[in-house]
Scaffold this motif. Structure first.
Motif, PDB file in Angstrom:
ATOM      1  N   SER A  39      -5.099  14.179  -1.320  1.00  0.00           N
ATOM      2  CA  SER A  39      -3.668  13.934  -1.054  1.00  0.00           C
ATOM      3  C   SER A  39      -3.351  14.183   0.415  1.00  0.00           C
ATOM      4  CB  SER A  39      -2.804  14.864  -1.904  1.00  0.00           C
ATOM      5  OG  SER A  39      -3.184  14.807  -3.243  1.00  0.00           O
ATOM      6  N   HIS A  67       1.514  20.230  -1.775  1.00  0.00           N
ATOM      7  CA  HIS A  67       0.043  20.259  -1.739  1.00  0.00           C
ATOM      8  C   HIS A  67      -0.513  19.265  -0.736  1.00  0.00           C
ATOM      9  CE1 HIS A  67       1.008  16.743  -3.988  1.00  0.00           C
ATOM     10  NE2 HIS A  67      -0.244  16.428  -4.213  1.00  0.00           N
ATOM     11  N   GLY A 109       5.491  24.074  -5.252  1.00  0.00           N
ATOM     12  CA  GLY A 109       4.194  24.217  -5.902  1.00  0.00           C
ATOM     13  C   GLY A 109       4.261  23.417  -7.206  1.00  0.00           C
ATOM     14  N   ALA A 111       6.108  20.200  -9.179  1.00  0.00           N
ATOM     15  CA  ALA A 111       6.466  18.865  -8.711  1.00  0.00           C
ATOM     16  C   ALA A 111       7.939  18.529  -8.919  1.00  0.00           C
ATOM     17  CB  ALA A 111       5.607  17.831  -9.440  1.00  0.00           C
ATOM     18  N   GLY A 141       3.545  10.134  -8.382  1.00  0.00           N
ATOM     19  CA  GLY A 141       3.337  10.971  -9.572  1.00  0.00           C
ATOM     20  C   GLY A 141       4.552  11.846  -9.804  1.00  0.00           C
ATOM     21  N   SER A 142       4.996  12.497  -8.748  1.00  0.00           N
ATOM     22  CA  SER A 142       6.135  13.416  -8.885  1.00  0.00           C
ATOM     23  C   SER A 142       7.417  12.665  -9.213  1.00  0.00           C
ATOM     24  CB  SER A 142       6.303  14.214  -7.593  1.00  0.00           C
ATOM     25  OG  SER A 142       5.115  14.928  -7.338  1.00  0.00           O
ATOM     26  N   MET A 172      -1.552   7.163  -7.569  1.00  0.00           N
ATOM     27  CA  MET A 172      -2.268   8.224  -8.273  1.00  0.00           C
ATOM     28  C   MET A 172      -1.358   9.428  -8.447  1.00  0.00           C
ATOM     29  SD  MET A 172      -5.587   7.637  -8.869  1.00  0.00           S
ATOM     30  CE  MET A 172      -6.417   9.218  -8.993  1.00  0.00           C
ATOM     31  N   GLU A 367       7.185  17.596 -18.304  1.00  0.00           N
ATOM     32  CA  GLU A 367       6.910  18.622 -19.307  1.00  0.00           C
ATOM     33  C   GLU A 367       8.014  18.686 -20.360  1.00  0.00           C
ATOM     34  OE1 GLU A 367       6.487  19.020 -16.046  1.00  0.00           O
ATOM     35  OE2 GLU A 367       4.373  19.536 -15.823  1.00  0.00           O
TER      36      GLU A 367
HETATM   37  C1  TPP Z   1       5.847  20.477 -12.831  1.00  0.00           C
HETATM   38  C2  TPP Z   1       4.440  20.235 -12.393  1.00  0.00           C
HETATM   39  N1  TPP Z   1       3.575  19.666 -13.254  1.00  0.00           N
HETATM   40  C3  TPP Z   1       2.300  19.430 -12.875  1.00  0.00           C
HETATM   41  C4  TPP Z   1       1.876  19.753 -11.620  1.00  0.00           C
HETATM   42  C5  TPP Z   1       0.425  19.585 -11.205  1.00  0.00           C
HETATM   43  N2  TPP Z   1       0.294  18.611 -10.121  1.00  0.00           N
HETATM   44  C6  TPP Z   1       0.134  18.988  -8.837  1.00  0.00           C
HETATM   45  S1  TPP Z   1       0.014  17.697  -7.801  1.00  0.00           S
HETATM   46  C7  TPP Z   1       0.154  16.612  -9.060  1.00  0.00           C
HETATM   47  C8  TPP Z   1       0.108  15.140  -8.786  1.00  0.00           C
HETATM   48  C9  TPP Z   1       1.204  14.718  -7.924  1.00  0.00           C
HETATM   49  O1  TPP Z   1       1.090  13.356  -7.711  1.00  0.00           O
HETATM   50  P1  TPP Z   1       1.899  12.694  -6.533  1.00  0.00           P
HETATM   51  O2  TPP Z   1       3.273  13.221  -6.516  1.00  0.00           O
HETATM   52  O3  TPP Z   1       1.750  11.226  -6.668  1.00  0.00           O
HETATM   53  O4  TPP Z   1       1.185  13.234  -5.240  1.00  0.00           O
HETATM   54  P2  TPP Z   1      -0.250  12.836  -4.655  1.00  0.00           P
HETATM   55  O5  TPP Z   1      -1.132  14.000  -4.910  1.00  0.00           O
HETATM   56  O6  TPP Z   1      -0.714  11.599  -5.333  1.00  0.00           O
HETATM   57  O7  TPP Z   1      -0.020  12.643  -3.211  1.00  0.00           O
HETATM   58  C10 TPP Z   1       0.293  17.255 -10.280  1.00  0.00           C
HETATM   59  C11 TPP Z   1       0.399  16.597 -11.589  1.00  0.00           C
HETATM   60  C12 TPP Z   1       2.806  20.348 -10.749  1.00  0.00           C
HETATM   61  N3  TPP Z   1       2.470  20.741  -9.524  1.00  0.00           N
HETATM   62  N4  TPP Z   1       4.069  20.565 -11.158  1.00  0.00           N
END
Ligand code: TPP
Length: 624
Positions: A39, A67, A109, A111, A141-142, A172, A367
């Motif tokens: 990422s 992240h 931390g 999403a 994803g977020s 992704m 969730e």
């Molecule tokens: C509420 C919550 N659920 C699950 C996660 C675990 N998680 C961390 S990063 C991530 C993927 C995020 O995808 P995206 O927003 O597309 O960022 P990318 O890593 O693809 O840049 C997930 C599911 C989290 N951080 N917070």
């Protein structure tokens, strides 16, 4: 590395050079420390462009999850500390207000919080009569979470000026992103969205019964290729929510990204803007670009060879023990279905998905929805298992209570990563589940002492016909051979592991082994300790605890969870309700934030390591 105020004046070639430098640094540095990787390689150019176009000493930025913000950290004076990334007392893997009071405007931390937070900041700005720009960067994803849309809903309605949402779309999540929203974003990128609507409208006009009128309509509407394009704005979903949609732009082309940001700044004077940026996870490092799932979060790796260092052989992780048991049970019972909220591999459900593709659901980072979706399945006679990390189920508190527990629906919650998780730190420790689930009516709440108990608890939960949760830690199990067939435990019964007459240890989950070891050490000095493996936090085996409390001088509770409201609180309540007034020592995580780092050291810091626990118990004993 250039300072943020210098980057503001960089030319395009200088910015491109800077991006190159940052990427090389991330590859070198993360190959030594491990960390979120793919990422971060995807956001390098975007970050450099943002630091050129905005002054984040004034302007505000919130990176969703955080992240992917290593470039942000590197450009804001933290490059020299990257050797300590995610280590005890080292640099955090996420953004933290206390780590950089000037540049980390909001910590995260979990999403999908960025748009809400930045909207709050934009409103504060307006109310305080200031004029800076507020930027959120959120991944596709977020963006699948309801919370992101709740924030867009309000932002569009408020017509908030100088409010920019950057949708960082790399197709992704950790696993491939799921859901129809991603399909929609892909259509925007490929232009299919526009073509689909053009075809539909052309078809509708042709089908209009009065040919002359149809012709005139077409003329009046100026549905030529270009004007239609403008009318059929891509990003209609966002436009309808009240945000001007821009993009998609190639987020690895610094020049194109700068141009888009400049144009966005023009539009920002009018109201909120969403800029759709297309990036690639792992960009610039082939192994990660080819396998972004494997390279999402990594341990140290050989950067030359592109190989992640192999961990020493170890017993299977609790995650795998859970997945294997679930697959075994689902083979016998077709009512069993499994649900994950974007953590297919993290929860081990990737294995389940291979075995039972039709019965496995990845709902995205949602969730709350996962819980109520499970409740619906349970209401119709299925046996759903929600596999969600302890920390992420916090999102679904009301859904667990309102949709599952109040209706007494048989949903099983498999809470992975319970307890101290280590390098991910405060936002990810699974310390609160015992407290937040213990208060819910009808809930059965368990924690296994080892892998065999985990297997038994899964059967217990699945066939209890009640809401039930089992919580188990991150990392490897104890390495016991998995025994016998899967049989349920008697609900609400603890296990007396040894008898004793000085102290009673009432231990839970990961602390059962240490409690026994401690009892062994104290026995060498002639102090005998009874040890109960509680197994159930709810219903707690009050009878067993009260009975043994009468035979000792003091009680010690042991758990890897928060002290307020947790397991120890349950034991205290049982003692009080049973009329027992006696000294109790609670070995639990006190009421404060646990930082990131090596889990063993963190446990020690919380007074739960073997030595610290012994010192505390001996001191307790000496006071009895
Ligand atoms: C509420 C919550 N659920 C699950 C996660 C675990 N998680 C961390 S990063 C991530 C993927 C995020 O995808 P995206 O927003 O597309 O960022 P990318 O890593 O693809 O840049 C997930 C599911 C989290 N951080 N917070």
């Amino acid at each position: 590395m250039a300072a943020p105020e210098q980057i503001r004046h960089f030319s395009l070639p200088q910015l491109e050079e800077l991006a190159h430098e940052v990427r090389e640094f991330i590859i070198d540095s993360v190959s030594e420390t491990g960390g979120h990787f793919a990422s971060n390689l995807g956001t390098v150019e975007l970050t450099v462009a943002l630091f050129n176009q905005f002054d984040f000493r004034r302007d505000r930025i919130v990176w969703d999850v955080g992240h992917q913000a290593y470039s942000h950290k590197i450009l804001t004076g933290r490059k020299g500390r990257f050797g300590t990334l995610r280590q005890h007392h080292g640099l955090s893997g996420f953004l933290k207000r206390e780590e950089s009071p000037v540049y980390d405007h909001f910590g995260a931390g979990h999403a999908s919080t960025s748009i809400s937070a930045i909207l709050g900041m934009a409103k504060a700005r307006d109310l305080q009569g200031e004029d800076h720009t507020c930027v959120a960067v959120i991944g596709d994803g977020s963006m699948t979470a309801g919370m992101a849309f709740e924030a867009l809903n309000q932002a569009g309605y408020l017509k908030t000026r100088k409010f920019l949402v950057i949708l960082n779309d790399n197709d992704m999540s950790i696993n491939p992103n799921v859901g129809s929203l991603q399909g929609y974003l892909n259509q925007l990128i490929s232009g299919q969205y526009y073509h689909r609507w053009r075809d539909r409208i052309e078809h509708a006009i042709k089908a209009f019964p009065i040919a002359g009128l149809a012709r005139r309509m077409a003329k009046v509407a100026k549905w030529t290729e270009e004007s239609m394009k403008r009318l059929m704005v891509p990003g209609l979903l966002f436009e309808d929510l009240g945000l001007a949609y821009m993009g998609p732009v190639n987020g690895h082309d610094v020049g194109a990204t700068l141009k888009a940001l400049r144009e966005a700044k023009q539009l920002l004077a009018e109201g909120p803007v969403l800029l759709h940026v297309q990036t690639k996870k792992g960009y610039g490092y082939e192994p990660a670009a080819n396998d972004p799932l494997k390279w999402h979060g990594v341990t140290a790796f050989d950067a030359e060879a592109g190989e992640i260092r192999k961990a020493a052989p170890a017993p299977p992780a609790y995650t795998k023990v859970f997945a294997d048991a679930l697959i075994e049970l689902a083979g016998r019972d077709e009512k069993i279905v499994a649900i994950t909220a974007a953590m297919l591999d993290g929860t081990g459900l990737n294995h389940f998905q291979k075995a039972f593709p039709e019965r496995c659901f990845d709902v995205g980072i949602a969730e709350q929805h996962a819980v109520t979706f499970a409740a619906g399945l349970a209401a119709q006679g299925m046996r759903p298992v929600c596999a969600i990390y302890s920390t992420f189920l916090q999102r679904g508190f009301d859904q667990v209570l309102h949709d599952v527990c109040l209706q007494d629906l048989p949903v099983t919650f498999a809470l992975d990563r319970a307890g101290i998780v280590g390098a991910d730190g405060p936002t990810h420790h699974g310390l609160y589940d015992l407290a937040y689930l213990r208060c819910m009516p009808n809930m059965i709440l368990m924690a296994p002492k080892d892998e065999n108990e985990l297997r038994q608890m899964l059967v217990t939960a699945l066939y209890s016909d009640r809401p039930a949760a089992l919580r188990y830690p991150r990392g490897n199990a104890l390495g016991q051979p998995r025994e016998g067939s899967l049989v349920a435990l008697p609900i609400g019964k603890g296990e007396l592991l040894r008898e004793g007459h000085d102290l009673l240890f009432v231990a839970l989950g990961t602390m059962v082994g240490p409690a026994q070891a401690l009892a062994d050490r104290l026995a060498e000095d002639g102090c005998t300790c009874a040890v109960i493996n509680a197994r159930f936090v709810k219903p707690l085996d009050e009878t067993l605890i009260l009975e043994w409390s009468r035979r000792v001088r003091g009680v010690v509770t042991l758990e890897e969870g928060c002290a307020p409201g947790g397991f120890s609180a349950a034991v205290l309540e049982a003692l009080a309700d049973g009329g027992r007034s006696m000294p109790v020592l609670r070995l639990a995580v006190p009421d404060h934030v646990v930082q990131h780092g090596d889990p063993r050291r963190l446990l020690e810091e919380e007074g739960l390591g073997p030595k610290e626990a012994e010192t505390r118990v001996r001191s307790f004993l000496s006071r009895l």
